[in-house]
Write an enzyme that holds these catalytic residues in place. Structure first.
Site, PDB file in Angstrom:
ATOM      1  N   SER A  44       0.832  -1.206   0.000  1.00  0.00           N
ATOM      2  CA  SER A  44       0.000   0.000   0.000  1.00  0.00           C
ATOM      3  C   SER A  44       0.867   1.257   0.000  1.00  0.00           C
ATOM      4  O   SER A  44       0.533   2.241  -0.674  1.00  0.00           O
ATOM      5  CB  SER A  44      -0.985   0.002   1.177  1.00  0.00           C
ATOM      6  OG  SER A  44      -0.307  -0.005   2.405  1.00  0.00           O
ATOM      7  N   ASP A  49       7.318   2.900   6.398  1.00  0.00           N
ATOM      8  CA  ASP A  49       7.072   2.284   5.092  1.00  0.00           C
ATOM      9  C   ASP A  49       7.145   3.312   3.968  1.00  0.00           C
ATOM     10  O   ASP A  49       7.808   3.113   2.950  1.00  0.00           O
ATOM     11  CB  ASP A  49       5.693   1.611   5.064  1.00  0.00           C
ATOM     12  CG  ASP A  49       5.545   0.582   6.156  1.00  0.00           C
ATOM     13  OD1 ASP A  49       6.571   0.224   6.764  1.00  0.00           O
ATOM     14  OD2 ASP A  49       4.411   0.156   6.417  1.00  0.00           O
TER      15      ASP A  49
HETATM   16  C1  GLA Z   1       3.673  -1.417   9.692  1.00  0.00           C
HETATM   17  C2  GLA Z   1       3.522   0.090   9.775  1.00  0.00           C
HETATM   18  C3  GLA Z   1       4.861   0.758  10.049  1.00  0.00           C
HETATM   19  C4  GLA Z   1       5.560   0.127  11.253  1.00  0.00           C
HETATM   20  C5  GLA Z   1       5.575  -1.391  11.134  1.00  0.00           C
HETATM   21  C6  GLA Z   1       6.124  -2.054  12.367  1.00  0.00           C
HETATM   22  O1  GLA Z   1       4.457  -1.760   8.592  1.00  0.00           O
HETATM   23  O2  GLA Z   1       2.991   0.598   8.575  1.00  0.00           O
HETATM   24  O3  GLA Z   1       4.689   2.140  10.253  1.00  0.00           O
HETATM   25  O4  GLA Z   1       4.961   0.537  12.445  1.00  0.00           O
HETATM   26  O5  GLA Z   1       4.283  -1.908  10.879  1.00  0.00           O
HETATM   27  O6  GLA Z   1       7.464  -1.722  12.546  1.00  0.00           O
END
Ligand code: GLA
Length: 392
Positions: A136, A180
């Protein structure tokens, strides 16, 4: 960027073909955005901590051409159907399908003063959806770059990452951190991204050592961050920080952990969260130092400890991920292995000796198959390039 990253030929060809088939004209631009894998620093980004992701060589390709009537049409090269909406009708909650990520980014750009026009778009992706590899965030980043190009504007990559994160909050109801989107937009080939999530600064750290590679093993359990567990952990961390009178858990160093845990007023749930976050930040710093020194076995031990902490204290792993990590950690060619990303499914990452990666995939696959009757998808990836835009 150091060198021109490879163009994902096959995926782009599929998108271009489907685009012309659907819209009877060629696209004006292609935005390419990778997935990401986090080497270490898990569930600390929303606590102001330090994370160490890399872009992977699986990516999403978005082909776009502008329209003059304000309509937006979205399609994929893999599934039938076109999603169509008015490019001004961007309120959150309008859509439950994947167009919500596009709408969220368009809304953010509109708020930032960019008059995003309507457009036709088509995507194809090699990032497994639900694999914990940020499909995403890749869609958000590609949309952001494409829309900015359509209006002839530019935006700082980290600022765009924050805009995409906001879209995820408001349009997918996931109160995620910044990791991310920052990884997808700011990574460089051959480098890990050491990101300080409170200072909002990052350093590109070379992933040296040709002998070692990043191996991703996908449990095939589709994670659902919106299920509420993610938000619950985040809330417990924030409450603990308030009780400990710090702006975020980042401000508790490893040396202060025992004293922090001894303070009355923390629930057992909060204690577990504090212990994970504080020790994980510490592990990330040590892991970075080990990687810089080329000491992969030492770095790997921090990955193993991270998995144990995520499994036992933070409780975001699952049986399938635990089995993969346990079996991989026993392999002599593996320096370390842990779940990566939000958890509750998704993937594991292993630091593996390059020449033995195929054997490790085989052995982990055998053990997984013996328990679950199927083999997990696995692939080796270099630290790949961040998102990029091509004008056609
Ligand atoms: C997901 C969230 C990130 C982070 C990870 C855990 O990917 O989107 O922001 O918190 O989990 O590290």
């Amino acid at each position: 960027m150091a060198s021109t990253p490879p163009f994902p030929e096959e995926t782009s060809t599929r998108v271009l073909r489907q685009f012309e088939l659907l819209y009877a004209r060629p696209p004006a631009l292609l935005a390419i955005a990778p997935g990401r894998v986090n080497v270490i620093g898990e569930h600390v980004d929303y606590n102001g901590g330090w994370v160490l992701p890399a872009a992977i060589d699986r990516c999403l390709v978005l082909a776009v051409a502008p329209r003059t009537d304000g309509r937006v049409r979205l399609a994929t090269a893999d599934f039938e159907g076109v999603i169509e909406f008015d490019g001004k009708d961007l309120a959150p909650g309008r859509a439950k399908d994947w167009s919500r990520y596009v709408r969220g980014v368009m809304a953010g750009l509109t708020r930032a003063g960019h008059a995003v026009p309507g457009f036709d778009a088509c995507i194809a992706s090699t990032i497994p959806v639900g694999g914990g590899l940020s499909s995403s965030a890749a869609l958000e980043a590609a949309t952001g770059l494409a829309c900015l190009a359509l209006v002839g504007a530019d935006m700082d990559r980290f600022a765009l990452a924050k805009l995409c994160q906001q879209a995820e909050h408001d349009y997918a109801n996931v109160p995620c951190g910044i990791m991310d989107q920052a990884a997808v937009l700011c990574c460089e080939p051959g480098h890990l991204l050491l990101l300080d999530c409170e200072a909002e600064t990052f350093v590109h750290t070379p992933l040296a050592g040709d002998a070692w590679s990043l191996l991703i093993i996908n449990s095939g359990v589709s994670h659902e961050l919106a299920s509420g567990e993610y938000a619950q952990r985040r809330a417990a961390c924030e409450q603990a920080a308030r009780r400990l009178r710090v702006p975020s858990l980042r401000h508790i160093g490893a040396g202060d952990l025992a004293a922090a845990l001894a303070l009355p007023g923390l629930t057992e749930e909060m204690r577990r969260c504090v212990r994970h976050v504080v020790t994980e930040n510490d592990r990330t710093h040590h892991c970075v130092a080990a990687l810089k020194a080329g000491d992969f076995p030492a770095a790997g031990r921090h990955l193993n400890a991270s998995h144990a902490s995520l499994r036992d204290d933070y409780r975001v792993s699952c049986a399938e991920l635990d089995l993969i990590a346990e079996v991989a950690q026993r392999e002599s060619a593996v320096a370390g292995c842990r779940m990566t990303g939000g958890g509750f499914g998704g993937s594991c990452i292993a630091l593996v000796r390059r020449e033995s990666a195929a054997d490790v995939i085989q052995n982990v696959g055998d053990a997984f198959h013996a328990r679950y009757g199927r083999r997990p998808a696995a692939f080796v990836t270099p630290a790949a390039a961040g998102a990029r835009l091509f004008r056609l």
